[in-house]
Design a protein around this motif. Structure first.
Motif, PDB file in Angstrom:
ATOM      1  N   ILE A   1       1.579   2.810 -13.327  1.00  0.00           N
ATOM      2  CA  ILE A   1       2.750   1.966 -13.060  1.00  0.00           C
ATOM      3  C   ILE A   1       2.631   1.306 -11.687  1.00  0.00           C
ATOM      4  N   LEU A   2       2.218   2.097 -10.675  1.00  0.00           N
ATOM      5  CA  LEU A   2       2.071   1.546  -9.322  1.00  0.00           C
ATOM      6  C   LEU A   2       1.052   0.420  -9.295  1.00  0.00           C
ATOM      7  N   ASN A   3      -0.067   0.607  -9.998  1.00  0.00           N
ATOM      8  CA  ASN A   3      -1.081  -0.448 -10.075  1.00  0.00           C
ATOM      9  C   ASN A   3      -0.506  -1.725 -10.684  1.00  0.00           C
ATOM     10  N   LYS A   4       0.294  -1.561 -11.728  1.00  0.00           N
ATOM     11  CA  LYS A   4       0.908  -2.705 -12.398  1.00  0.00           C
ATOM     12  C   LYS A   4       1.929  -3.411 -11.498  1.00  0.00           C
ATOM     13  N   LEU A   5       2.445  -2.640 -10.514  1.00  0.00           N
ATOM     14  CA  LEU A   5       3.428  -3.200  -9.569  1.00  0.00           C
ATOM     15  C   LEU A   5       2.761  -3.689  -8.276  1.00  0.00           C
TER      16      LEU A   5
ATOM     17  N   VAL B   1      -3.657   4.271  -0.263  1.00  0.00           N
ATOM     18  CA  VAL B   1      -4.219   4.342   1.091  1.00  0.00           C
ATOM     19  C   VAL B   1      -4.157   5.789   1.565  1.00  0.00           C
ATOM     20  N   ASP B   2      -5.208   6.200   2.263  1.00  0.00           N
ATOM     21  CA  ASP B   2      -5.244   7.524   2.880  1.00  0.00           C
ATOM     22  C   ASP B   2      -4.626   7.387   4.264  1.00  0.00           C
ATOM     23  N   ARG B   3      -3.424   7.944   4.423  1.00  0.00           N
ATOM     24  CA  ARG B   3      -2.704   7.759   5.688  1.00  0.00           C
ATOM     25  C   ARG B   3      -3.355   8.472   6.870  1.00  0.00           C
TER      26      ARG B   3
ATOM     27  N   PHE C   1      -0.777   8.531  -6.490  1.00  0.00           N
ATOM     28  CA  PHE C   1      -1.606   8.064  -7.605  1.00  0.00           C
ATOM     29  C   PHE C   1      -2.250   9.217  -8.388  1.00  0.00           C
ATOM     30  N   LYS C   2      -2.019  10.462  -7.936  1.00  0.00           N
ATOM     31  CA  LYS C   2      -2.626  11.612  -8.617  1.00  0.00           C
ATOM     32  C   LYS C   2      -2.101  11.758 -10.043  1.00  0.00           C
ATOM     33  N   ASN C   3      -0.824  11.467 -10.228  1.00  0.00           N
ATOM     34  CA  ASN C   3      -0.257  11.454 -11.579  1.00  0.00           C
ATOM     35  C   ASN C   3      -0.698  10.159 -12.258  1.00  0.00           C
TER      36      ASN C   3
ATOM     37  N   MET D   1       0.855  -1.174   0.000  1.00  0.00           N
ATOM     38  CA  MET D   1       0.000   0.000   0.000  1.00  0.00           C
ATOM     39  C   MET D   1       0.898   1.233   0.000  1.00  0.00           C
ATOM     40  N   ALA D   2       0.430   2.307  -0.658  1.00  0.00           N
ATOM     41  CA  ALA D   2       1.204   3.553  -0.706  1.00  0.00           C
ATOM     42  C   ALA D   2       0.252   4.732  -0.572  1.00  0.00           C
ATOM     43  N   LYS D   3       0.793   5.863  -0.119  1.00  0.00           N
ATOM     44  CA  LYS D   3      -0.076   7.023   0.088  1.00  0.00           C
ATOM     45  C   LYS D   3      -0.770   7.422  -1.212  1.00  0.00           C
ATOM     46  N   LYS D   4      -2.036   7.768  -1.089  1.00  0.00           N
ATOM     47  CA  LYS D   4      -2.893   7.996  -2.268  1.00  0.00           C
ATOM     48  C   LYS D   4      -2.397   9.147  -3.136  1.00  0.00           C
TER      49      LYS D   4
END
Length: 196
Positions: free
Chosen positions: A75-79, A84-86, A67-69, A61-64
């Motif tokens: 790319i992150l989705n593919k990885l 996640v909203d921290r 994903f704005k770009n 999981m990574a801070k949302k």
């Protein structure tokens, strides 16, 4: 070969140019069950090391905001990274994490919840134990040992998976989950000290 495997095949030798990576305990990783890799977190490169050098592909999981770009988000989705909203780790985040475990994939998590600088570890948050128990997944404690100075040695020690099956179906409080998660952090800490 999927996108994750391609990136892993490219990233692994590149990382090895800058760091001497030693992976110990790879034989402890079960390959065909839901699994959580739980590790200490000192550096922004930690998830990349786990992702590149674990014997299984790892979902993080990574801070949302990342994903704005649209390109970065794609790319992150593919990885196998999900947002996640921290500020408010809500039910939707937990739902996605449990869905990953239900599909017998591996999830990467930092028991401390965020990066902790210095030589000592922080306190465990409830998440590791809660996902392990609700997702009926064992936890592999991973100790990352090294200072990330260029060309230095970094050891990844993977301990045997820990099961919390005695808690399945139990009514547990946040404090209970924190205490159970702390057991994983204690194993990570012990291995860090033994291998330092």
């Amino acid at each position: 070969m999927n996108f994750y495997d391609v990136v892993k095949a490219i990233a692994t030798p590149i990382i090895r140019i800058f760091y001497k990576i030693e992976v110990l305990g790879a034989e402890n990783v079960p390959m065909d069950e839901p699994l959580i890799f739980a590790s200490n977190h000192k550096n922004n490169l930690d998830p990349f090391l786990i992702g590149a050098f674990m014997p299984r592909n790892v979902c993080y999981m990574a801070k949302k905001e990342l994903f704005k770009n649209k390109l970065v988000g794609y790319i992150l989705n593919k990885l196998n990274v999900f947002p996640v909203d921290r500020n408010k780790t809500g039910a939707s985040t937990i739902k996605v994490a449990l869905k990953i475990l239900k599909s017998k994939q591996a999830l990467g998590i930092f028991p401390e919840g965020s990066r902790i600088k210095g030589s000592e570890l922080g306190k465990a948050k409830a998440g590791t134990a809660m996902l392990s128990i609700k997702g009926k997944a064992r936890v592999c404690p991973v100790s990352i040992i090294g200072n990330y100075k260029l060309f230095s040695k970094i050891t990844l020690y993977i301990d045997k998976p820990v099961s919390f099956d005695e808690y399945y179906g139990e009514k547990l409080t946040s404090k209970d989950y924190e205490d159970i998660s702390q057991k994983i952090l204690d194993i990570i800490n012990m291995n860090m000290k033994n291998l330092a």
